[in-house]
Design a protein around this motif. Sequence first.
Motif, short mmCIF file in Angstrom:
data_model
loop_
_atom_site.label_atom_id
_atom_site.label_comp_id
_atom_site.label_asym_id
_atom_site.label_seq_id
_atom_site.Cartn_x
_atom_site.Cartn_y
_atom_site.Cartn_z
N SER A 1 7.32 -2.92 -10.76
CA SER A 1 7.01 -3.83 -12.04
C SER A 1 6.62 -5.16 -11.27
CB SER A 1 8.16 -3.69 -12.99
OG SER A 1 9.25 -4.06 -12.22
N GLN A 2 7.03 -5.71 -10.21
CA GLN A 2 6.54 -6.72 -9.81
C GLN A 2 5.19 -7.24 -9.52
OE1 GLN A 2 9.11 -6.19 -6.45
NE2 GLN A 2 7.49 -6.41 -4.90
N TYR A 3 4.34 -6.16 -9.53
CA TYR A 3 3.04 -6.00 -9.22
C TYR A 3 2.33 -6.13 -10.48
CZ TYR A 3 4.45 -5.21 -4.69
OH TYR A 3 4.86 -5.09 -3.57
N ASP A 4 0.93 -6.96 -10.81
CA ASP A 4 0.31 -7.09 -11.93
C ASP A 4 -0.92 -6.06 -12.05
OD1 ASP A 4 1.82 -9.27 -12.71
OD2 ASP A 4 0.73 -10.30 -11.18
N TYR A 5 -1.30 -5.45 -10.95
CA TYR A 5 -2.59 -4.56 -10.92
C TYR A 5 -2.43 -3.46 -9.66
CZ TYR A 5 -7.45 -3.75 -10.85
OH TYR A 5 -8.65 -2.95 -10.89
N GLY A 6 -2.81 -2.10 -9.85
CA GLY A 6 -2.75 -1.47 -8.94
C GLY A 6 -4.35 -0.60 -9.03
N ILE A 7 -4.79 -0.15 -7.57
CA ILE A 7 -5.84 0.59 -7.72
C ILE A 7 -5.64 1.97 -7.01
CG2 ILE A 7 -8.22 0.51 -6.59
CD1 ILE A 7 -8.30 -2.35 -6.67
N GLN A 8 -5.97 2.87 -7.17
CA GLN A 8 -5.81 4.17 -6.59
C GLN A 8 -7.04 4.60 -5.91
OE1 GLN A 8 -4.11 6.78 -9.61
NE2 GLN A 8 -2.11 5.82 -9.51
N MET B 1 0.98 -1.14 0.03
CA MET B 1 -0.06 0.17 0.05
C MET B 1 0.91 1.32 -0.04
SD MET B 1 -3.04 0.95 2.49
CE MET B 1 -2.44 2.17 3.85
N LEU B 2 0.80 1.75 -1.04
CA LEU B 2 1.55 3.01 -1.16
C LEU B 2 0.77 4.43 -0.75
CD1 LEU B 2 3.08 2.58 -4.70
CD2 LEU B 2 4.23 1.87 -2.32
N PRO B 3 1.36 5.31 0.10
CA PRO B 3 0.64 6.60 0.35
C PRO B 3 0.91 7.72 -0.67
CG PRO B 3 2.98 6.85 1.33
CD PRO B 3 2.55 5.20 0.52
N GLY B 4 -0.54 8.06 -1.21
CA GLY B 4 -0.86 9.00 -2.40
C GLY B 4 -0.94 8.25 -3.58
N THR B 5 -1.66 8.92 -4.25
CA THR B 5 -2.02 8.43 -5.67
C THR B 5 -1.17 8.61 -6.86
OG1 THR B 5 -3.40 10.29 -6.04
CG2 THR B 5 -4.46 8.29 -4.94
N GLN B 6 -0.04 9.43 -6.61
CA GLN B 6 0.94 9.77 -7.93
C GLN B 6 1.72 8.71 -7.91
OE1 GLN B 6 -0.14 12.31 -9.60
NE2 GLN B 6 -1.77 12.82 -8.06
N LEU B 7 1.90 7.73 -6.85
CA LEU B 7 2.76 6.67 -7.04
C LEU B 7 2.36 5.71 -8.28
CD1 LEU B 7 3.85 6.92 -3.53
CD2 LEU B 7 5.18 7.89 -5.22
N GLU B 8 3.20 4.95 -8.52
CA GLU B 8 2.76 3.72 -9.50
C GLU B 8 3.52 2.38 -8.70
OE1 GLU B 8 1.35 3.59 -12.67
OE2 GLU B 8 1.26 5.74 -12.49
N CYS B 9 2.78 1.53 -9.00
CA CYS B 9 3.45 0.07 -8.39
C CYS B 9 4.56 -0.42 -9.05
CB CYS B 9 2.00 -0.91 -8.57
SG CYS B 9 0.50 -0.46 -7.61
N ASN C 1 -10.02 9.45 -1.06
CA ASN C 1 -11.06 9.46 -0.28
C ASN C 1 -11.49 10.93 0.46
OD1 ASN C 1 -9.40 9.91 1.99
ND2 ASN C 1 -9.73 7.76 2.70
N SER C 2 -12.59 11.22 0.93
CA SER C 2 -12.82 12.60 1.15
C SER C 2 -12.16 13.21 2.59
CB SER C 2 -14.52 12.73 1.69
OG SER C 2 -14.73 11.72 2.49
N ARG C 3 -11.42 12.06 3.19
CA ARG C 3 -10.76 12.58 4.49
C ARG C 3 -9.25 12.83 4.33
NH1 ARG C 3 -11.75 7.27 7.78
NH2 ARG C 3 -12.49 6.47 5.96
N GLY C 4 -9.05 12.81 3.09
CA GLY C 4 -7.57 13.46 2.73
C GLY C 4 -6.86 12.38 2.65
N PHE C 5 -6.96 11.20 2.86
CA PHE C 5 -5.72 9.92 2.75
C PHE C 5 -5.94 9.37 1.38
CE2 PHE C 5 -4.26 5.58 4.01
CZ PHE C 5 -3.14 6.18 4.05
N ASP C 6 -5.22 9.59 0.37
CA ASP C 6 -5.19 9.04 -0.76
C ASP C 6 -4.12 7.81 -0.72
OD1 ASP C 6 -7.19 10.77 -1.41
OD2 ASP C 6 -5.68 12.01 -2.41
N TYR C 7 -4.42 6.96 -1.53
CA TYR C 7 -3.37 5.75 -1.40
C TYR C 7 -3.60 4.75 -2.68
CZ TYR C 7 -7.13 3.26 0.73
OH TYR C 7 -8.67 2.97 1.07
N THR C 8 -2.48 4.10 -2.77
CA THR C 8 -2.63 2.96 -4.18
C THR C 8 -2.18 1.67 -3.45
OG1 THR C 8 -1.45 4.90 -5.71
CG2 THR C 8 -1.27 2.69 -6.20
#
Length: 116
Positions: free
Chosen positions: A93-100, A83-91, A103-110
């Motif tokens: 290459s070892q990962y096959d899929y990512g979800i960004q 789980m990466l903090p923020g949505t500007q980060l990319e997973c 949320n309304s509370r200001g905690f965005d993650y990938t």
Amino acid sequence: MVKAAAVVIVVVGALGYYVWDYNTSPTGGKAKSEASASAAAEEAKTHDPEVGDCVKVADPQGEPLPTVVDCNSPQAEYKMGEMLPGTQLECASQYDYGIQYHNSRGFDYTLCFTKV
């Protein structure tokens, strides 16, 4: 005057009984609202995977919604790796899929997943 006092006593008594029943009855309003809140919290947990959890993903190309499932289940599609903090980060290459998530509370993650 006596009739007015009797009406006031009846109204106050009925209101008191309603409040008492609402707060103490196992099938009353307070118990129902607590049960509803508990069920909502349990439902939210099933969509909040932790590292190592296996998930199935509804609408993976649109608005993906991961649901935690047993890793031995045939429904398991991905396993959460990071789980990466923020949505500007990319997973990585070892990962096959990512979800960004935004949320309304200001905690965005990938969330980063590998195929099961």
